[in-house]
Design a protein around this motif. Structure first.
Motif, PDB file in Angstrom:
ATOM      1  N   ARG A 227       0.769  -1.225  -0.102  1.00  0.00           N
ATOM      2  CA  ARG A 227      -0.021   0.001   0.065  1.00  0.00           C
ATOM      3  C   ARG A 227       0.947   1.298  -0.036  1.00  0.00           C
ATOM      4  O   ARG A 227       0.556   2.203  -0.780  1.00  0.00           O
ATOM      5  N   LYS A 228       2.146   1.144   0.799  1.00  0.00           N
ATOM      6  CA  LYS A 228       2.891   2.339   0.830  1.00  0.00           C
ATOM      7  C   LYS A 228       3.542   2.516  -0.481  1.00  0.00           C
ATOM      8  O   LYS A 228       4.101   3.752  -0.706  1.00  0.00           O
ATOM      9  N   ASN A 306      -3.539  -0.408  -5.904  1.00  0.00           N
ATOM     10  CA  ASN A 306      -3.611   1.071  -5.017  1.00  0.00           C
ATOM     11  C   ASN A 306      -4.322   2.078  -5.610  1.00  0.00           C
ATOM     12  O   ASN A 306      -4.924   2.856  -4.890  1.00  0.00           O
ATOM     13  N   LEU A 307      -4.264   1.759  -6.930  1.00  0.00           N
ATOM     14  CA  LEU A 307      -5.254   2.880  -7.774  1.00  0.00           C
ATOM     15  C   LEU A 307      -6.858   2.621  -7.950  1.00  0.00           C
ATOM     16  O   LEU A 307      -7.267   3.562  -7.830  1.00  0.00           O
ATOM     17  N   GLY A 336      -8.483  -7.698  -4.531  1.00  0.00           N
ATOM     18  CA  GLY A 336      -9.168  -7.349  -3.201  1.00  0.00           C
ATOM     19  C   GLY A 336      -9.074  -5.703  -2.791  1.00  0.00           C
ATOM     20  O   GLY A 336     -10.238  -5.347  -2.285  1.00  0.00           O
ATOM     21  N   GLU A 337      -8.016  -5.230  -3.217  1.00  0.00           N
ATOM     22  CA  GLU A 337      -8.007  -3.820  -2.849  1.00  0.00           C
ATOM     23  C   GLU A 337      -9.071  -3.018  -3.705  1.00  0.00           C
ATOM     24  O   GLU A 337      -9.371  -1.971  -3.085  1.00  0.00           O
ATOM     25  N   ASP A 368     -12.659 -13.859   1.277  1.00  0.00           N
ATOM     26  CA  ASP A 368     -13.359 -13.484   2.782  1.00  0.00           C
ATOM     27  C   ASP A 368     -13.462 -11.921   2.390  1.00  0.00           C
ATOM     28  O   ASP A 368     -14.600 -11.667   3.007  1.00  0.00           O
ATOM     29  N   LYS A 369     -12.520 -11.317   2.168  1.00  0.00           N
ATOM     30  CA  LYS A 369     -12.713  -9.636   2.228  1.00  0.00           C
ATOM     31  C   LYS A 369     -13.795  -9.303   1.406  1.00  0.00           C
ATOM     32  O   LYS A 369     -14.664  -8.487   1.714  1.00  0.00           O
ATOM     33  N   LEU A 370     -13.757  -9.834   0.149  1.00  0.00           N
ATOM     34  CA  LEU A 370     -14.954  -9.432  -0.731  1.00  0.00           C
ATOM     35  C   LEU A 370     -16.462  -9.888  -0.349  1.00  0.00           C
ATOM     36  O   LEU A 370     -17.437  -9.194  -0.544  1.00  0.00           O
TER      37      LEU A 370
END
Length: 374
Positions: A227-228, A306-307, A336-337, A368-370
C-alpha cells in the motif's frame, strides 16, 4: 597546467559534470558505521558484505595514491499524466528512465582512463561505478563532490542529489580537493516525508524498509509495504523530491537519461502482461535490466491495486493465470484492494486449480474480504 588540472579539463570535455580528487586512505569511521548498521540489520543486501575491502582503497589497488571521483547529472523533467488512476499508469524513479547509467558513466570513465594512459606509461587503475568494490558515497563526500544529506544521498551544490557517482582508483599522485560543509542544517523534510519510515534518523537508513530497496527486491512484498508503494513501480524519489537543495538544480546535458525504450509513467496493463521479448527490448537497455521481469509484473499488479480503479479488473484477472505464482498472488491481492465482489467467482475458479500455498492464502483472504462486502 598541472596533471590534475589537465584531468579536470578533459573530464569536462567528455561530459563529466563534476570531478574531484581525494586520497586513498582507509575510511575507518565509515567501516565502524557500516559494521554497526550490519549488526542492526539496516545494511542493504545490495552492498558488498566485505566491509574491510570496500572501505580500504589500497585493498582494491595496492599502489593506490589517489581516487578520482566523478559525477554526472541524470535530472530531467517530464510532465506526469493528468491522472494515474484514470489512465492506469505508474511511475519509474528518475534514475531508471533512460540508458543504464553503469554503461553511460562507465564509458566516460574509460575515456578518462585512456587520457591518463597518454600521460603516464606506468599507470595503474581500478574503475568503479556503483557496483564496484568500494564505498562510492564516502569517496564522493571526502573528495568534495557534495555533502551527505540526511537521506544518505550525496548532495551537490549545483546538481542536487540527482547524480550518478563513479571513479578511478589510481597510482597517480594528484592534488586533492577538500570536502564540502554539510548544508542540511535543521531541515528534516526527507525524514518526515519517507513513506515507510526507512529514514529512522538523520543519516541513518534502514535499507530493507526503503521502497527503493523493496521495489527492486525479489519475492512477496508485505501487505503494509504494498500500500505504501502508491504508484511507484521501481524505486522511490520521495526523499529527493522534497529536498530543498533539489528544487532549482542545474540540468546535466545527458540525453541518455531521458526515456529511451520505456515511458517514465508507463501503462500498468502492459507491464503486468510483460513478455520475455518485451522485457529484452524495453528493459535490457535500462538500469532495471538485472532483476528479470517478475518483480516488474508483481509491482505493476500492486500499483493497479493501489489505484483502486475497476477498469484494472480485466487485466488482473489475466494476471491470475500468469505462469509465476508471485504474479498470481499479487494480482489476487490487487483485486481485493479494488473491492468489487463480482470477481469472487473468478477467484474461486482460480482457487480450485491453484497448487501454490502462498497464492492459495492470498486468494482465500481476498474471497473472505470481498464476501464481507456483499
Amino acid at each position: 597546467m598541472t596533471l590534475t588540472e589537465e584531468i579536470k579539463e578533459y573530464a569536462k570535455i567528455i561530459g563529466i559534470d563534476e570531478i574531484r580528487i581525494t586520497g586513498a586512505e582507509p575510511f575507518l569511521e565509515v567501516r565502524e558505521f557500516l559494521m554497526n548498521m550490519e549488526e542492526r540489520d539496516y545494511l542493504s543486501k545490495f552492498i558488498n558484505n566485505d566491509i574491510e575491502l570496500i572501505t580500504e582503497p589500497k585493498q582494491i589497488l595496492s599502489t593506490a595514491q589517489s581516487v578520482i571521483v566523478c559525477a554526472i547529472s541524470y535530472y530531467h523533467e517530464i510532465e506526469s499524466p493528468p491522472s494515474f488512476k484514470e489512465e492506469l499508469r505508474g511511475k519509474f524513479s528518475k534514475f531508471a528512465w533512460g540508458r543504464d547509467y553503469h554503461q553511460v558513466l562507465g564509458e566516460k570513465l574509460e575515456q578518462l582512463i585512456g587520457f591518463l594512459r597518454t600521460k603516464n606509461d606506468n599507470l595503474e587503475v581500478k574503475k568503479f561505478v556503483d557496483t564496484g568494490p568500494t564505498v562510492d558515497r564516502a569517496l564522493a563526500r571526502r573528495a568534495g563532490i557534495g555533502w551527505q544529506g540526511k537521506n544518505c544521498s550525496i548532495i551537490n551544490p549545483d546538481y542536487g542529489s540527482w547524480i550518478f557517482i563513479g571513479g578511478i582508483i589510481t597510482n597517480l599522485e594528484l592534488e586533492f580537493d577538500a570536502p564540502i560543509e554539510d548544508q542540511c542544517s535543521g531541515c528534516r523534510k526527507c525524514i518526515e516525508a519517507c513513506p515507510t519510515g526507512a529514514l529512522v534518523d538523520e543519516y541513518t537508513l534502514k535499507s530493507n524498509k526503503c521502497l527503493g530497496y523493496i521495489t527492486l527486491s525479489k519475492g512477496y512484498i508485505e501487505k503494509e509495504d504494498r500500500r505504501k508503494m502508491g504508484t511507484r513501480i521501481w524505486g522511490c524519489d520521495t526523499c529527493q523530491d522534497v529536498c530543498p537543495h533539489n528544487q532549482k538544480v542545474k540540468f546535466g546535458n545527458h540525453s541518455d537519461f531521458l526515456p529511451q525504450t520505456l515511458e517514465a509513467y508507463p501503462q500498468l496493463s502492459s507491464l503486468l502482461a510483460l513478455t520475455n521479448k518485451d522485457y529484452e527490448e524495453k528493459f535490457k537497455p535500462t538500469p532495471m535490466n538485472w532483476r528479470g521481469k517478475r518483480p516488474i509484473q508483481r509491482n505493476a499488479a500492486i500499483v493497479l491495486g493501489n489505484l483502486k480503479n475497476p477498469k484494472a479488473i480485466p487485466h488482473l484477472l489475466k494476471g491470475l493465470d500468469d505462469p509465476k505464482p508471485i504474479v498470481r498472488a499479487h494480482s489476487a491481492w490487487a483485486l481485493g484492494e479494488i473491492g468489487e465482489p463480482s470477481v469472487i467467482g473468478d477467484l474461486k475458479k482460480r482457487l480450485a486449480k491453484e497448487r501454490e500455498e502462498e497464492v492459495i492464502v492470498e486468494i482465500e483472504g481476498v474471497i473472505d474480504k470481498l464476501s464481507d462486502l456483499c
